[in-house]
Design an enzyme around this catalytic site. Sequence first.
Site, PDB file in Angstrom:
ATOM      1  N   PHE A  14       2.297   1.885  -3.453  1.00  0.00           N
ATOM      2  CA  PHE A  14       1.468   2.481  -4.192  1.00  0.00           C
ATOM      3  C   PHE A  14       0.952   3.913  -3.957  1.00  0.00           C
ATOM      4  CE2 PHE A  14      -2.969   3.342  -5.372  1.00  0.00           C
ATOM      5  CZ  PHE A  14      -3.111   2.779  -6.662  1.00  0.00           C
ATOM      6  N   ASP A  15       0.859   4.226  -2.822  1.00  0.00           N
ATOM      7  CA  ASP A  15       0.738   5.679  -2.347  1.00  0.00           C
ATOM      8  C   ASP A  15       1.747   6.577  -2.733  1.00  0.00           C
ATOM      9  OD1 ASP A  15      -1.655   5.318  -1.253  1.00  0.00           O
ATOM     10  OD2 ASP A  15      -1.105   5.135   0.826  1.00  0.00           O
ATOM     11  N   CYS A  42     -28.154   4.420  34.390  1.00  0.00           N
ATOM     12  CA  CYS A  42     -27.819   5.689  35.430  1.00  0.00           C
ATOM     13  C   CYS A  42     -29.180   5.836  36.074  1.00  0.00           C
ATOM     14  CB  CYS A  42     -26.990   6.827  34.733  1.00  0.00           C
ATOM     15  SG  CYS A  42     -28.327   8.001  33.776  1.00  0.00           S
ATOM     16  N   CYS A  82     -23.947   9.877  32.849  1.00  0.00           N
ATOM     17  CA  CYS A  82     -24.510   8.434  32.405  1.00  0.00           C
ATOM     18  C   CYS A  82     -23.216   7.639  32.041  1.00  0.00           C
ATOM     19  CB  CYS A  82     -25.439   8.536  31.289  1.00  0.00           C
ATOM     20  SG  CYS A  82     -25.972   7.126  30.642  1.00  0.00           S
ATOM     21  N   SER A 138     -36.191  -4.408 -17.252  1.00  0.00           N
ATOM     22  CA  SER A 138     -36.404  -5.149 -16.012  1.00  0.00           C
ATOM     23  C   SER A 138     -36.040  -6.725 -16.325  1.00  0.00           C
ATOM     24  CB  SER A 138     -37.774  -5.206 -15.399  1.00  0.00           C
ATOM     25  OG  SER A 138     -37.649  -4.115 -14.743  1.00  0.00           O
ATOM     26  N   LEU A 139     -36.139  -7.610 -15.282  1.00  0.00           N
ATOM     27  CA  LEU A 139     -36.357  -8.974 -15.436  1.00  0.00           C
ATOM     28  C   LEU A 139     -37.651  -9.776 -15.130  1.00  0.00           C
ATOM     29  CD1 LEU A 139     -32.673 -10.053 -14.227  1.00  0.00           C
ATOM     30  CD2 LEU A 139     -33.559  -9.975 -16.424  1.00  0.00           C
ATOM     31  N   TYR A 154     -22.169  -7.818 -16.149  1.00  0.00           N
ATOM     32  CA  TYR A 154     -22.489  -8.908 -16.587  1.00  0.00           C
ATOM     33  C   TYR A 154     -23.155  -8.894 -17.972  1.00  0.00           C
ATOM     34  CZ  TYR A 154     -26.433  -6.494 -14.528  1.00  0.00           C
ATOM     35  OH  TYR A 154     -27.207  -5.307 -14.192  1.00  0.00           O
ATOM     36  N   CYS A 211     -33.160   5.092  32.454  1.00  0.00           N
ATOM     37  CA  CYS A 211     -31.830   4.538  31.816  1.00  0.00           C
ATOM     38  C   CYS A 211     -31.478   3.553  32.524  1.00  0.00           C
ATOM     39  CB  CYS A 211     -30.915   5.652  31.780  1.00  0.00           C
ATOM     40  SG  CYS A 211     -29.281   5.258  31.054  1.00  0.00           S
ATOM     41  N   GLU A 234     -26.097 -16.822 -13.726  1.00  0.00           N
ATOM     42  CA  GLU A 234     -25.271 -15.932 -12.876  1.00  0.00           C
ATOM     43  C   GLU A 234     -25.955 -15.612 -11.676  1.00  0.00           C
ATOM     44  OE1 GLU A 234     -24.749 -12.311 -15.463  1.00  0.00           O
ATOM     45  OE2 GLU A 234     -24.950 -13.743 -17.149  1.00  0.00           O
ATOM     46  N   ASP A 245     -27.373  -7.694  -5.583  1.00  0.00           N
ATOM     47  CA  ASP A 245     -28.224  -6.880  -5.085  1.00  0.00           C
ATOM     48  C   ASP A 245     -27.837  -5.406  -4.738  1.00  0.00           C
ATOM     49  OD1 ASP A 245     -30.936  -5.857  -4.696  1.00  0.00           O
ATOM     50  OD2 ASP A 245     -30.759  -6.950  -2.409  1.00  0.00           O
ATOM     51  N   LYS A 275     -27.660 -13.044  -9.198  1.00  0.00           N
ATOM     52  CA  LYS A 275     -28.314 -11.808  -9.273  1.00  0.00           C
ATOM     53  C   LYS A 275     -27.911 -10.823  -7.863  1.00  0.00           C
ATOM     54  CE  LYS A 275     -32.824  -9.782 -10.255  1.00  0.00           C
ATOM     55  NZ  LYS A 275     -33.070  -8.674  -9.184  1.00  0.00           N
ATOM     56  N   GLU A 296     -23.903  -4.087 -12.091  1.00  0.00           N
ATOM     57  CA  GLU A 296     -24.587  -3.493 -10.533  1.00  0.00           C
ATOM     58  C   GLU A 296     -23.113  -3.135  -9.669  1.00  0.00           C
ATOM     59  OE1 GLU A 296     -27.368  -4.602 -11.146  1.00  0.00           O
ATOM     60  OE2 GLU A 296     -28.553  -4.525  -8.852  1.00  0.00           O
ATOM     61  N   LYS A 344     -29.912 -16.996 -18.373  1.00  0.00           N
ATOM     62  CA  LYS A 344     -29.839 -16.363 -19.689  1.00  0.00           C
ATOM     63  C   LYS A 344     -29.936 -17.488 -20.676  1.00  0.00           C
ATOM     64  CE  LYS A 344     -27.972 -12.088 -17.677  1.00  0.00           C
ATOM     65  NZ  LYS A 344     -26.883 -11.412 -17.483  1.00  0.00           N
ATOM     66  N   CYS A 363     -31.472   9.128  27.082  1.00  0.00           N
ATOM     67  CA  CYS A 363     -31.133   9.557  28.344  1.00  0.00           C
ATOM     68  C   CYS A 363     -30.552  10.838  28.453  1.00  0.00           C
ATOM     69  CB  CYS A 363     -29.945   8.434  29.125  1.00  0.00           C
ATOM     70  SG  CYS A 363     -29.421   8.799  30.450  1.00  0.00           S
ATOM     71  N   ASP A 391       0.696  -1.073  -0.223  1.00  0.00           N
ATOM     72  CA  ASP A 391      -0.033   0.078   0.067  1.00  0.00           C
ATOM     73  C   ASP A 391       0.890   1.212   0.033  1.00  0.00           C
ATOM     74  OD1 ASP A 391      -2.284  -1.659   0.174  1.00  0.00           O
ATOM     75  OD2 ASP A 391      -2.779  -0.981   2.211  1.00  0.00           O
ATOM     76  N   TYR A 392       1.749   1.086   0.603  1.00  0.00           N
ATOM     77  CA  TYR A 392       2.670   2.265   1.014  1.00  0.00           C
ATOM     78  C   TYR A 392       3.541   2.677  -0.391  1.00  0.00           C
ATOM     79  CZ  TYR A 392       6.749   5.208   2.312  1.00  0.00           C
ATOM     80  OH  TYR A 392       7.572   6.352   2.456  1.00  0.00           O
ATOM     81  N   LYS A 437     -35.899 -16.270  -7.714  1.00  0.00           N
ATOM     82  CA  LYS A 437     -35.457 -15.252  -6.535  1.00  0.00           C
ATOM     83  C   LYS A 437     -35.323 -16.130  -5.429  1.00  0.00           C
ATOM     84  CE  LYS A 437     -35.870 -11.002  -7.534  1.00  0.00           C
ATOM     85  NZ  LYS A 437     -36.725  -9.800  -6.911  1.00  0.00           N
TER      86      LYS A 437
HETATM   87  P1  AMP Z   1     -35.395  -6.437 -11.457  1.00  0.00           P
HETATM   88  O1  AMP Z   1     -34.979  -4.956 -10.914  1.00  0.00           O
HETATM   89  O2  AMP Z   1     -35.800  -7.400  -9.909  1.00  0.00           O
HETATM   90  O3  AMP Z   1     -36.459  -6.387 -12.234  1.00  0.00           O
HETATM   91  O4  AMP Z   1     -34.192  -6.975 -11.724  1.00  0.00           O
HETATM   92  C1  AMP Z   1     -33.227  -6.512 -12.908  1.00  0.00           C
HETATM   93  C2  AMP Z   1     -32.168  -5.982 -12.255  1.00  0.00           C
HETATM   94  O5  AMP Z   1     -31.411  -7.037 -11.839  1.00  0.00           O
HETATM   95  C3  AMP Z   1     -31.255  -5.411 -13.429  1.00  0.00           C
HETATM   96  O6  AMP Z   1     -31.651  -4.172 -13.720  1.00  0.00           O
HETATM   97  C4  AMP Z   1     -30.074  -5.641 -12.901  1.00  0.00           C
HETATM   98  O7  AMP Z   1     -29.743  -4.327 -12.262  1.00  0.00           O
HETATM   99  C5  AMP Z   1     -30.116  -6.558 -11.956  1.00  0.00           C
HETATM  100  N1  AMP Z   1     -29.092  -7.683 -11.953  1.00  0.00           N
HETATM  101  C6  AMP Z   1     -28.209  -8.147 -10.792  1.00  0.00           C
HETATM  102  N2  AMP Z   1     -27.442  -8.961 -11.507  1.00  0.00           N
HETATM  103  C7  AMP Z   1     -27.526  -9.317 -12.597  1.00  0.00           C
HETATM  104  C8  AMP Z   1     -27.227 -10.195 -13.600  1.00  0.00           C
HETATM  105  N3  AMP Z   1     -26.344 -11.203 -13.376  1.00  0.00           N
HETATM  106  N4  AMP Z   1     -27.791 -10.247 -14.802  1.00  0.00           N
HETATM  107  C9  AMP Z   1     -28.631  -9.405 -15.496  1.00  0.00           C
HETATM  108  N5  AMP Z   1     -29.431  -8.428 -14.113  1.00  0.00           N
HETATM  109  C10 AMP Z   1     -28.707  -8.528 -13.022  1.00  0.00           C
HETATM  110 ZN    ZN Z   2     -28.141   6.924  31.356  1.00  0.00          ZN
END
Ligand code: AMP
Ligand code: ZN
Length: 665
Positions: free
Chosen positions: A34-35, A406, A427, A80-81, A222, A403, A111, A115, A113, A170, A285, A421, A31-32, A309
């Site tokens: 690199f910095d 106290c 306290c 969306s999916l 992805y 509390c 793959e 979040d 998903k 994501e 997919k 409190c 790290d050093y 899901k």
């Molecule tokens: P949803 O928002 O529930 O309709 O899900 C769609 C969202 O899932 C997409 O907009 C992506 O942002 C997200 N997502 C996460 N992982 C993946 C993946 N491996 N492939 C495609 N979409 C993904």
């Molecule tokens: Zn207290």
Amino acid sequence: MEIKKQIEQLRKELHQHNYNYYVLDNATISDYDFDMKLKELQALEKKHPEYYDPNSPSLRVGGAVTKNFMTVVHGQRMYSLDNSYSKEDLEDWEKRIQRILGDVEVAYTCELKYDGASISLTYEDGKLVRGLTRGDGIQGDDVTNNIKTIRSVPLQLQGDYPKKFDIRGEIVLPFEGFAQMNEERIQNGEEPYMNPRNTAAGSLKLQDSALVAERPLECLLYSIVGEDLGLESQFEMLEKARSWGFKVPTVAKLCKSIDQVLQFVEYWDVHRHQLPYETDGVVVKVNSLQHQEELGYTSKSPRWAMAYKFKAEQVSTTLEEITYQVGRTGAITPVANLEPVLLAGTTVKRASLHNADQIEKFDIRVGDTVFVEKGGEIIPKIIGVDFTKRPLDSQPTKYIDQCPECGTHLERVAGDAKHFCPNEYGCPPQITGRIQHFISRKAMDIEGLGAETVELLFREGLIRNYADLYSLTKEQILPLERMAEKSAENLIKGVAESVQIPFERVLFALGIRFVGETVAKKLAKAYKSIDALQNATKEELMQVDEIGQRIAESVVDFFGNEVNLEIISRLKAVGLQLEISEDLLLNQSDLFNGMTFVVSGVFENVSRNELKKLIEDNGGKVGSSISSKTSYLVAGDKMGPSKRTKAESVGVPIISESDFMAMLN
Ligand code: AMP
Ligand code: ZN
């Protein structure tokens, strides 16, 4: 020419080290070192703005501020999916696919998903040119400045990448970093963030990219979209993207049948808890891009992809006891103590109950069988009561009114969900919490003194506030438990050395409610000394950029308290930095007070960011668009003609870089 080569070489090396560390998880430099290389590059870039590169690795630390995020239409819509929840759902989907494709063999790429917050990145000639949020799928917000600070996003690609394409993925916040952020927030007396996903999404919309740079965000990719990419399948796409330098998780699997897909789902439903970030399902997919094209899209989602899901994991167990924690700011948090139970791969013994309303809403009682769930949050939460199992002699929970530490009568402020409190100075957890915050790394950073020693010193009656630290003597602490000659000396030395810590950090260390690191910086810069800050009224404080009513009131309250004033005068007496030091003031003035500048184009002797900093350091504001309120437009080379027209039409004077420097001098 020499210099240019040197800069290019450093950029190349730093890109590579970033890639090794953040994408491959395999650092080859300390790290050093690199910095040091980064500092060298920054110094050269500063001296030679003519070699400015919008994708230099030096930009990872952020600095660019986006006041208004521009809305930009996606080159191709972000869909969306469709969701599925069972084997039957997936089999139905396969039937629909086969009705369209005919009787051919279909393979699937599975793959996870992730979040987080979806993102679309545009690359041209191997360079990142833009990052857009998903928005409504048709158009999103331009968050390029913030994206550039995310270390795993390559700014420069390698290998045989196409000339122009978009890549989607994501932005996620791994659990560990999320927990750390929350710990700091709690320390600062702020509410912790709810979950990593919302925090990741919120991060992308922060105006100050330097703040984004501090967050441990990651970008997982992805999907590539564009023309003439020369790709044939989803699986190949992932491999290619990986080879160009993107972070593409390696868990993806090519499956020949829905049965194999289900095996993948079952495996990850269990093993996902070992991943460093949140996943909420699997995305299946159709592998062949030819097939994908034939299948096309519905109005909402691709027909060739399906999300499966995971069920949020839930268990039931007995609530044995409700205990109450008192934080540094006096806030009370009720905690459910549970009969230990296995959930999402770990044994759970405690769950957060948030506040009194939460307990009342669910009518949660000791002895109840409760449902516990682990979602994106780190600490599991109680989501309900199994009333069929409620014992006959069950009694409604009576929230404490004193509390637990106290005995002081608890208070509750309108609009605040938590009880607190009010016995700030009597306290114990509040007293030690404040001192622990004072000595923490980002505050006074006192070496040789830790949280446990603070508690010990308090128990022994040696300290009651942080000013007391400065009058501790070696003779006093030597007799304490586990205290040796050496550690006692280190403690005294660490305390003595902390008088060097600059004003903005002292201000943060004082532990004024809602005054976190960033706010402390802003206040230090605006007021320059504790005396000036102390005399500021609520209205004046609210004039400072980003200081709202809540913070202003808290600051006024703090200085309105005799105890605090006495502590501060003692800190002054021992020589703490309670004003901005001369060197820092040297380059600052009030010259541009009340003026707003708009900066546009490329400059000869300074970078745009440096120019903005000069304006701000001298009391001015930097605006993003020209209006009648703009004082000056500082025009550099290659400024767009529309800016000039606009400035002329509203009568804003246009000045050059040298005009500006002349004003400054
Ligand atoms: P949803 O928002 O529930 O309709 O899900 C769609 C969202 O899932 C997409 O907009 C992506 O942002 C997200 N997502 C996460 N992982 C993946 C993946 N491996 N492939 C495609 N979409 C993904
Ligand atoms: Zn207290």
